[in-house]
Design an enzyme around this catalytic site. Structure first.
Site, PDB file in Angstrom:
ATOM      1  N   GLU A  55       0.805  -1.226   0.000  1.00  0.00           N
ATOM      2  CA  GLU A  55       0.000   0.000   0.000  1.00  0.00           C
ATOM      3  C   GLU A  55       0.833   1.269   0.000  1.00  0.00           C
ATOM      4  OE1 GLU A  55      -0.359  -2.542   2.110  1.00  0.00           O
ATOM      5  OE2 GLU A  55      -2.174  -3.476   1.311  1.00  0.00           O
ATOM      6  N   ARG A 164     -18.663  -1.940   2.199  1.00  0.00           N
ATOM      7  CA  ARG A 164     -18.830  -3.285   1.643  1.00  0.00           C
ATOM      8  C   ARG A 164     -20.299  -3.706   1.637  1.00  0.00           C
ATOM      9  NH1 ARG A 164     -19.160  -8.332   4.379  1.00  0.00           N
ATOM     10  NH2 ARG A 164     -18.669 -10.058   2.984  1.00  0.00           N
TER      11      ARG A 164
END
Lengths: 308, 273
Positions: A55, A164
């Site tokens: 990341e 989500r």
């Protein structure tokens, strides 16, 4: 009513806008199936870069692309985008004010079963502290799509927070979206509920319940946490009582942003609905929302307490 | 490509001018990093005065070669080079680190004309350079990207994330330098946290590796030319250098990593250079 996760809307919007804006490039860190950037990747493979499980490099590479005129959307889960790579976002993106969009999915408790390690409940606070950063947290699929479009058109770093969990669609397709502008969704003058993200739906339900007990609640949607819409917060303060609601720690997010405005300009009694300075845990999203007091009933309770 | 003695001499004398600026700037600022600025001086001088295609009149020219100083604490070096190249007046050099200056303690691309990337927090420059190289490939542009890292900087994990990315995306338009002066703030790199064997590590990551003496202009230029001929792989030039190079009392002295010289010491340094 059909339920759609904001991450789904993100993936679709990205693929749509990618056709119009050729400078858009998309980077992911091995989560393209989950963040839904895979839709873009399939359509424009040459403009998609998988950086692998890295990341920090994800953010740095996005920064480099931005210096050459590209509009990178860098995606991974919110916990990694804002936590793991915080300093890269700060020093390589925000400080040089590069045109990178950090589009993070799986934010909040509603990640569910994966548990606390993956439940980002402090991302809004982290991103809000960074100069040059714009912070957007859409409430539903319609708003998410509009937010992606607005972020692409905005010059400078933007943090986009997606979830989500499939959530009910609140907004009409033709609803307006302007970065930095909150919206009154329901008029009322007894108490104002200021909500962001998936808590906007709960705020609207709470207002209906409150009406039955004779309290008229104003409901305000704040999709942009930074810059915060001071004007609408001061308007809400005219109700004399404010409840904020967010799927995020009560430290540094929407509640804090609202309190900062009120404390300096119009001190008003308020209560914050949010995660009370603790970590999440595994469970079904709906069960966790109940367990952590993030439901319409909790908003109702707070509103009544404050009006007592 | 044959490199003339004249070119080498010119670059060496330019590097001396750059070294003088570095010493004077840091002394005037009262703080800064002379050791690592001096060790990278020949490399960055060679890049800007012989290798890179840049236009000081048009610092944002899209076709220009890019440079990222990943070891951002060597900022005085880069500022001296950019000023000598004509990106901004040399008088600005003595404002280094002062309030309101265009020359921040570490490189800030928003403040200084000619700077391609903001750096200073170690480990982040190679990722940015990768992004620039990817953009060139995407747009079918022929510009090249150069990045200078420190050897101590290789202790940052992000460097190796980025090293994977450079090789994975076959960034043959990227040339990296490791300024291998062997010293970091707390002491010799072997003692603090050895990143060695640097060459073998980069090879294992899929890079083309060239070893040079980082103070030999001919070797620097030849390595850069060789890198241009390598296809489908990024190149790293591991340059053996001396920290504090050119100022005898600073050479190989870890104490001169981040300390300003006194006026007496400046005099002595300028005489030696």
């Amino acid at each position: 009513m059909t339920k759609i996760a904001t991450r789904e809307a993100y993936g679709e919007a990205l693929a749509e806008i990618g056709e119009e804006i050729k400078d858009i490039v998309v980077l992911d860190a091995d989560l393209s199936g989950s963040t839904k950037t895979a839709i873009f990747a399939k359509k424009y493979p040459e403009r998609f870069f998988n950086i692998g499980i890295a990341e920090q490099d994800l953010m740095g590479t996005a920064a480099g692309l931005a210096t050459c005129g590209k509009i990178p959307f860098a995606s991974t889960f919110a916990i990694f985008a804002t936590g793991r790579a915080f300093e890269q976002v700060r020093n390589s993106i925000c400080y040089p004010k590069l045109n990178v969009k950090i589009a993070a999915t799986h934010a909040g408790l509603t990640v569910g079963e994966d548990g606390a390690t993956h439940q980002s409940i402090e991302d809004l606070a982290l991103m809000r502290t960074l100069p040059n950063m714009t912070v957007i947290n859409p409430a539903d699929a319609v708003e998410a799509k509009k937010a992606v479009r607005a972020a692409a058109a905005h010059e400078g770093p933007v943090y986009l927070r997606f979830g989500r969990l499939a959530v009910e669609t609140i907004f009409e397709e033709d609803s307006e979206f302007e970065i930095g502008k909150g919206k009154i969704l329901r008029e009322g003058n007894d108490v104002a509920i200021i909500a962001t993200g998936i808590m906007v739906g709960e705020a609207l339900k709470a207002a209906e319940i409150l009406e039955k007990s004779g309290l008229k609640a104003m409901v305000i949607n704040i999709h942009t946490l930074k810059p915060i819409d001071e004007e609408i917060i001061l308007k809400a303060a005219e109700c004399g009582a404010i409840v904020t609601a967010e799927e995020h720690t009560i430290i540094g997010g929407l509640g804090s942003a609202v309190a900062e405005v009120l404390a300096e300009k119009k001190p008003t009694p308020m209560k914050r609905i949010g995660i009370k300075d603790k970590f999440g845990q595994s469970g079904k999203p709906e069960e966790l929302l109940k367990l952590y007091n993030l439901t319409a009933e909790d908003i109702v309770k707070a509103a009544k307490e404050i009006k007592r | 490509m044959s490199i003339s003695c004249e070119t080498i001499n010119e670059l060496n004398s330019k590097a001396r001018i750059i070294r003088r600026h570095i010493v004077e700037m840091i002394a005037e600022a009262g703080s800064g990093h002379p050791g690592g600025s001096l060790s990278s001086a020949d490399i960055v001088t060679a890049l800007y005065f012989h290798v890179m295609n840049v236009d000081p009149q048009n610092p944002h020219w899209p076709e220009r070669d890019r440079f990222v100083l990943s070891k951002g604490h060597a900022a005085p070096l880069l500022y001296a080079v950019l000023a000598e190249k004509g990106f901004f007046p040399k008088e600005e050099l003595l404002t280094l680190r002062k309030t309101g200056s265009m020359l921040q303690g570490h490189p800030d691309m928003k403040s200084t004309p000619g700077l391609d990337m903001t750096t200073g927090s170690l480990g982040q420059g190679l990722s940015a350079a990768n992004g620039m190289a990817l953009a060139a490939k995407l747009d079918n542009k022929s510009y090249r990207v150069y990045v200078v890292m420190g050897d101590g900087e290789l202790e940052e994990g992000q460097i190796w994330e980025a090293a994977m990315t450079s090789a994975h995306y076959k960034l043959d338009n990227l040339t990296a330098f490791v300024d291998n002066n062997g010293l970091q703030i707390d002491g010799p790199i072997q003692k603090v946290m050895s990143p060695e064997n640097i060459q073998e590590k980069f090879k294992a990551f899929g890079w083309n590796v060239i070893d040079i003496d980082g103070h030999d202009m001919k070797q620097i230029l030849e390595a850069v030319e060789e890198a241009k001929t390598v296809k489908s792989r990024p190149t790293v030039i591991v340059a053996k250098t001396v920290k504090g190079k050119g100022v005898p009392f600073m050479e190989n002295q870890v104490g001169w990593h981040g300390k300003a010289p006194s006026l007496e010491q400046v005099k002595e340094a300028l005489q030696s250079i």
